[in-house]
Scaffold this motif. Structure first.
Motif, short mmCIF file in Angstrom:
data_model
loop_
_atom_site.label_atom_id
_atom_site.label_comp_id
_atom_site.label_asym_id
_atom_site.label_seq_id
_atom_site.Cartn_x
_atom_site.Cartn_y
_atom_site.Cartn_z
N UNK A 39 0.82 -1.21 0.00
CA UNK A 39 0.00 0.00 0.00
C UNK A 39 0.85 1.26 0.00
N UNK A 40 0.42 2.22 -0.80
CA UNK A 40 0.92 3.59 -0.74
C UNK A 40 -0.23 4.44 -0.22
N UNK A 41 0.01 5.71 0.09
CA UNK A 41 -1.13 6.54 0.53
C UNK A 41 -2.25 6.64 -0.51
N UNK A 42 -1.94 6.36 -1.78
CA UNK A 42 -2.94 6.48 -2.84
C UNK A 42 -3.68 5.17 -3.14
N UNK A 43 -3.05 4.02 -2.91
CA UNK A 43 -3.65 2.77 -3.38
C UNK A 43 -3.09 1.57 -2.64
N UNK A 44 -3.94 0.51 -2.56
CA UNK A 44 -3.51 -0.76 -1.99
C UNK A 44 -3.66 -1.87 -3.03
N UNK A 45 -2.69 -2.78 -3.07
CA UNK A 45 -2.70 -3.89 -4.02
C UNK A 45 -2.45 -5.17 -3.24
N UNK A 46 -3.38 -6.13 -3.36
CA UNK A 46 -3.21 -7.43 -2.72
C UNK A 46 -2.43 -8.33 -3.67
N UNK A 47 -1.23 -8.72 -3.27
CA UNK A 47 -0.33 -9.46 -4.15
C UNK A 47 -0.16 -10.88 -3.62
N UNK A 48 -0.41 -11.87 -4.48
CA UNK A 48 -0.18 -13.28 -4.16
C UNK A 48 0.93 -13.80 -5.06
N UNK A 49 1.84 -14.59 -4.48
CA UNK A 49 2.99 -15.10 -5.23
C UNK A 49 3.16 -16.58 -4.94
N UNK A 50 3.14 -17.39 -6.00
CA UNK A 50 3.30 -18.84 -5.89
C UNK A 50 4.67 -19.22 -6.43
N UNK A 51 5.47 -19.89 -5.61
CA UNK A 51 6.81 -20.30 -6.00
C UNK A 51 6.70 -21.63 -6.75
N UNK A 52 7.10 -21.63 -8.01
CA UNK A 52 6.76 -22.70 -8.94
C UNK A 52 7.66 -23.93 -8.83
N UNK A 53 7.14 -25.08 -9.27
CA UNK A 53 7.87 -26.35 -9.09
C UNK A 53 9.05 -26.54 -10.03
N UNK A 54 9.18 -25.67 -11.04
CA UNK A 54 10.33 -25.81 -11.93
C UNK A 54 11.63 -25.41 -11.24
N UNK A 55 11.52 -24.69 -10.17
CA UNK A 55 12.71 -24.31 -9.40
C UNK A 55 12.84 -25.28 -8.23
N UNK A 56 13.77 -26.20 -8.36
CA UNK A 56 13.90 -27.27 -7.35
C UNK A 56 14.42 -26.74 -6.02
N UNK A 57 15.29 -25.76 -6.08
CA UNK A 57 15.85 -25.23 -4.83
C UNK A 57 16.11 -23.75 -5.00
#
Length: 197
Positions: free
Chosen positions: A176-194
């Motif tokens: 969030x900034x004073x002007x706007x809020x953004x709900x962010x979801x991030x999924x760590x994908x299976x192609x990256x083993x480690x």
């Protein structure tokens, strides 16, 4: 799409204790990525020679009761992308923001294949809420692939098995900034083993 892809993931405010053995746990390295409050875009850039954003979809969607509580509206704009390092998909990300947020920050609607983090983390008064975390089930993963054939195609060389799918972890928070809020979801994908330290 009536609801965002992550609408019914099993979100919780606590990340499992790595010392416990009774429940699914993120890998040791990923457990260091999940609670990191810095810019994910910047951290990914440090891990590769070429970083890019691939846009999957933008749409207006209905929100769950939980999502509506985060943003204060019942419908929102949803932008879905894949973050790639050296052409390997590392993170699926979705961002939700209200019409009022778009009016206040029109650049939200014109990001294209620019990373959201490059816009928000430039703001000197940016704040981030506490994280929530989700451990995806196999059915959650199958639904995500069904809704996004482009994502499924990107991951076709490393489609997770049932066990691998149960090791997928996601996080979400409100930027969030004073002007706007953004709900962010991030999924760590299976192609990256480690994920690296």
């Amino acid at each position: 799409m009536s609801y965002p892809a992550d609408a019914h993931w099993n979100w919780t405010t606590r990340l499992p204790d790595l010392r416990g053995e009774a429940q699914a746990q993120p890998s040791h390295h990923l457990s260091q990525w999940l609670p990191d409050t810095g810019s994910l875009t910047e951290r990914l850039r440090q891990c590769c020679q070429q970083f890019r954003v691939q846009l999957l979809n933008t749409a207006q969607v209905n929100l769950t009761t939980e999502q509506a509580a985060w943003l204060g509206v019942e419908r929102a704009y949803c932008r879905e992308v894949v973050l790639l390092c050296d052409e390997q998909p590392w993170v699926y990300a979705s961002s939700l923001y209200s019409p009022a947020a778009l009016n206040a920050v029109p650049a939200l609607g014109g990001l294209g294949e620019r990373a959201l983090g490059e816009l928000l983390f430039e703001h000197p008064k940016l704040t981030r809420s506490e994280f929530e975390f989700a451990n995806l089930t196999h059915s959650h993963w199958q639904q995500l692939e069904k809704e996004h054939q482009e994502l499924a195609s990107l991951l076709s060389a490393a489609t997770p098995t049932h066990n691998a799918a149960n090791l997928l972890w996601a996080r979400r928070s409100l930027l969030a900034t004073p002007q706007a809020g953004v709900l962010v979801s991030e999924l760590f994908l299976p192609t990256v083993q480690s994920y690296p330290r």
